[in-house]
Scaffold this active site. Sequence first.
Site, PDB file in Angstrom:
ATOM      1  N   ASP A 123      -7.350  -2.449   3.340  1.00 26.45           N
ATOM      2  CA  ASP A 123      -6.302  -3.432   3.057  1.00 26.45           C
ATOM      3  C   ASP A 123      -6.616  -4.815   3.624  1.00 26.45           C
ATOM      4  O   ASP A 123      -5.992  -5.796   3.235  1.00 26.45           O
ATOM      5  CB  ASP A 123      -4.956  -2.963   3.645  1.00 26.45           C
ATOM      6  CG  ASP A 123      -4.476  -1.668   3.025  1.00 26.45           C
ATOM      7  OD1 ASP A 123      -4.598  -1.544   1.799  1.00 26.45           O
ATOM      8  OD2 ASP A 123      -4.004  -0.791   3.760  1.00 26.45           O
ATOM      9  N   ASP A 176       0.866  -1.170   0.000  1.00 27.88           N
ATOM     10  CA  ASP A 176       0.000   0.000   0.000  1.00 27.88           C
ATOM     11  C   ASP A 176       0.908   1.227   0.000  1.00 27.88           C
ATOM     12  O   ASP A 176       1.988   1.199   0.593  1.00 27.88           O
ATOM     13  CB  ASP A 176      -0.871  -0.030   1.270  1.00 27.88           C
ATOM     14  CG  ASP A 176      -1.844   1.120   1.326  1.00 27.88           C
ATOM     15  OD1 ASP A 176      -2.498   1.386   0.308  1.00 27.88           O
ATOM     16  OD2 ASP A 176      -1.939   1.758   2.385  1.00 27.88           O
ATOM     17  N   ASP A 227      -2.226  -0.707   5.984  1.00 27.67           N
ATOM     18  CA  ASP A 227      -2.590  -0.245   7.323  1.00 27.67           C
ATOM     19  C   ASP A 227      -4.071   0.088   7.471  1.00 27.67           C
ATOM     20  O   ASP A 227      -4.573   0.232   8.572  1.00 27.67           O
ATOM     21  CB  ASP A 227      -1.751   0.973   7.728  1.00 27.67           C
ATOM     22  CG  ASP A 227      -1.905   2.135   6.748  1.00 27.67           C
ATOM     23  OD1 ASP A 227      -2.635   1.974   5.740  1.00 27.67           O
ATOM     24  OD2 ASP A 227      -1.297   3.191   6.972  1.00 27.67           O
TER      25      ASP A 227
END
Length: 889
Positions: free
Chosen positions: A621, A331, A617
């Site tokens: 996700d 990410d 985080d």
Amino acid sequence: MSFQKMGFSESIEDVLEALKVDPAQGLSEEIASARIKEFGANKLRAEKKKSIFLLFVEQLKNWLIFILLGAVVITLFMGEYVDAVIILLVINVNAVLGVVQEVKAGKAIEALQKLTFPKALVRRAGAVKEIDSENIVPGDILILDAGRYISADLRLLESINLQVDESSLTGESVPSEKDASLVHEDPKTALGDRANSAFMSSIITSGRGIGVVVGTGMKTEIGKIAAIINSEVKSKTPLEIRLDKLGKTLGIIAVLICVIIFIIAILQGRNLSEMFLMSVSLAVAAIPEGLAAIVAVVLAIGVTNLSKKNAIIKKLSAVETLGSLNIICSDKTGTLTQNKMTVTNCFNLEGEVPVIRSGENVVSEDIMFLAKAMLLCSDATYDNEKGTGDPTEIALLLLSDDFGIDREKTQSGSKRIDELPFDSDRKLMSALIEESGKYTVYTKGAIGNLIKICTHVLEKGKTIPITDSHKNKHLAAAEKMSDKALRTLGSAYKTANMNTRSSEMENDLVFIGFVGMIDPPRAEVKESIQKAKGAGVSTLMITGDHRNTAFAIASELGIADAIEQTITGPEIDELTDKEFAEKIQDYLVFARVSPEHKVKIVRALKSQGNIVSMTGDGVNDAPSLNTADIGVAMGISGTDVAKGASDMILTDDNFSTIVAAIEQGRNIYNNIKKSVIFLITCNLGEVITIFVALLIGWKAPLLATQLLWINLITDSLPAIALGMDPGSPDVMKDKPRPAKESFFANGAGMHVLLGGSLIGLLTIAAYFFGYYEHGYSPFDKEATQNTVEYARTMAFMVLVVCQLFYSLALRNESKSIFNIGVFTNKYLVGAIIGGMALQLVVVGIPALQRAFHLQMPDIRAWGIIFALGLTPLALNEFIKVFVRASKRK
């Protein structure tokens, strides 16, 4: 009836009509009660958990366990109760270890449920009141104000300067500006682009608004994430697959050996009870009973070492999977970047000025004035490393710090008299500030809008009329920054008086300049990405941000070097799963993606045979963290949902920790392989000893209890110590290990075969010597029981000494133990000494002698024991000379 799809793509009137609600009155209590029965409570559902008993039973579904259970039945039938109890104890210890790990894993849905919020402000029957968020239903009218969490998915009806932090859902660094009047006709509009909608779990950072509920509970975007997590079947790790295959192979071998022995015993006319006990002995010899426990211990040691390096492992087998990783899907926001907007450049007529964060900045008075103007226009606060307000405005406060401006003194020496708030049409904000009796209007906002209403420009401390050339120069510089994915914000001012009205603030302004800001990459990430690349591990960026922003960061970090290597969520939707899987190797950056896209990306990568890690985080996700072979969550900035769905948590939120964990994972696998090869080699030696002896008509050289002692006590110490071997410094120079690679690849199988055969033959030689020393041969039926016990003692001791010292040979495939250093693994030296001490105890204490049917060898016998016992190590060291010579060639 479902309203979600129509929420963002239909007009306000159409949505209200479909939901049968008047926004001025809201739903009546009767209709709300009926709808809660129809749609259910506004909360997330979790799949039913397995009981501890079921988890325990599942641990027993293993070939090795089945064989051992068979051995328990036979030993009980034969009255060998001590053997049965020992084997049962081993089975239970392994099963309990497995259950403990299962219970620790998979807390994602519980964390998601915590994201439902206790209260919401709702209009019902014409009155505004606070109710439990669980009681919200589709059609409810919610009142939104700054600081409040949104309790359901909404279609906005009104929005006044409304900004919502959706970073945990979309991955965007800055709050999303909302506009209720918009209609998104494209049904594939990305989550982050739905400016007329708001979503459960996001938080209002500024402004106010009104929305109608279009989705509750599992029908919200958060609910979709929960459903994905629930439906995802977690695949086995490469280590689990290898151990399963190994267990099945060893189980089949054990059964085949028992069948062969059964046939031989019948042909030789042996005693039936002796035949059964020999079968048990062979089953025990073929199966490394301590394997599962030893692998668990080695992994646990690796987990402890990783925790010291800021990586917490939730599932033991995940440690080894790190060593097989060949793709890290990361990410962007908060993982590769700092999740903090930071001003990196300023621009005025003097040109572009880079900003050194927390460093010395030597700038002109005009640039200092630009920073001051931004500061006095900000509503944010920042103290003791903590900020409140819009991330963009916090960045402007930090710009003042970078330039050495005393924020507290500047703000306390000024007073805001009036202001013209920001709105989405003007894209500007102005404030009338009084400083020491002088009045000034400061304005900040979008450069294109601001420069249109400026009549003058600041140049070297002087105000001059603004020309088209000035405007074009600023606009061209702003476009250049935008191409680098920087957000730009301009500032202007004018002298005023205390009677200046808000309607007069944005006339005849003097343009000062503008700043460019971005959520910058973490300082250490680029080096870590290059280190991973050198080890054959590719890094892919997956983000909810726009294509250009994502590519700019990816390019800076060395992830991608061409915009063609970027694909967006809507473009992924146009491809079938098969087409996407075939093309996925062409892309390194995935922009504007939803949680469903992230899962699709991970599955496509896995379908191509990759071992995939996903880092993240946010709530968005969680599904992909759950789908990946290794899900990695951020410990500081990560949500509870992300942590619950992950296999590993980084306590320092540092991407480079993942690369360190990969290195550790590779070393751990190498150590596990050493332990497995050691145990299998030892067990093969035991099987050959018994099989050859029975084949030629001898009595069994070793009893079942003796084999259990060796397998569970003596062998276990060196096996665990090998698992604690110091890591190789060259491990990151190798490419990732193929996921399907066997434990016996690269010559390890031949190592097992030769080592096991040699140990077995030496043990048979010792057994023969035991008879010979008493004047008998193993073929002699009239040999006394004392002679048989002595011969078994010799076989028992030689087998153990062979195994203990042979463990030193397994530390490295080609390097001599003298090159590595005998004492560089103090645990192994201790294990050998400890193993020898245990042997002395078992042959020296009368009670244990009787229990294990052993005797104390004499001086001559000890000489034979050590001469034969050191032979496998000496021979292996001799062979390594030729291996090293071959490598040099």
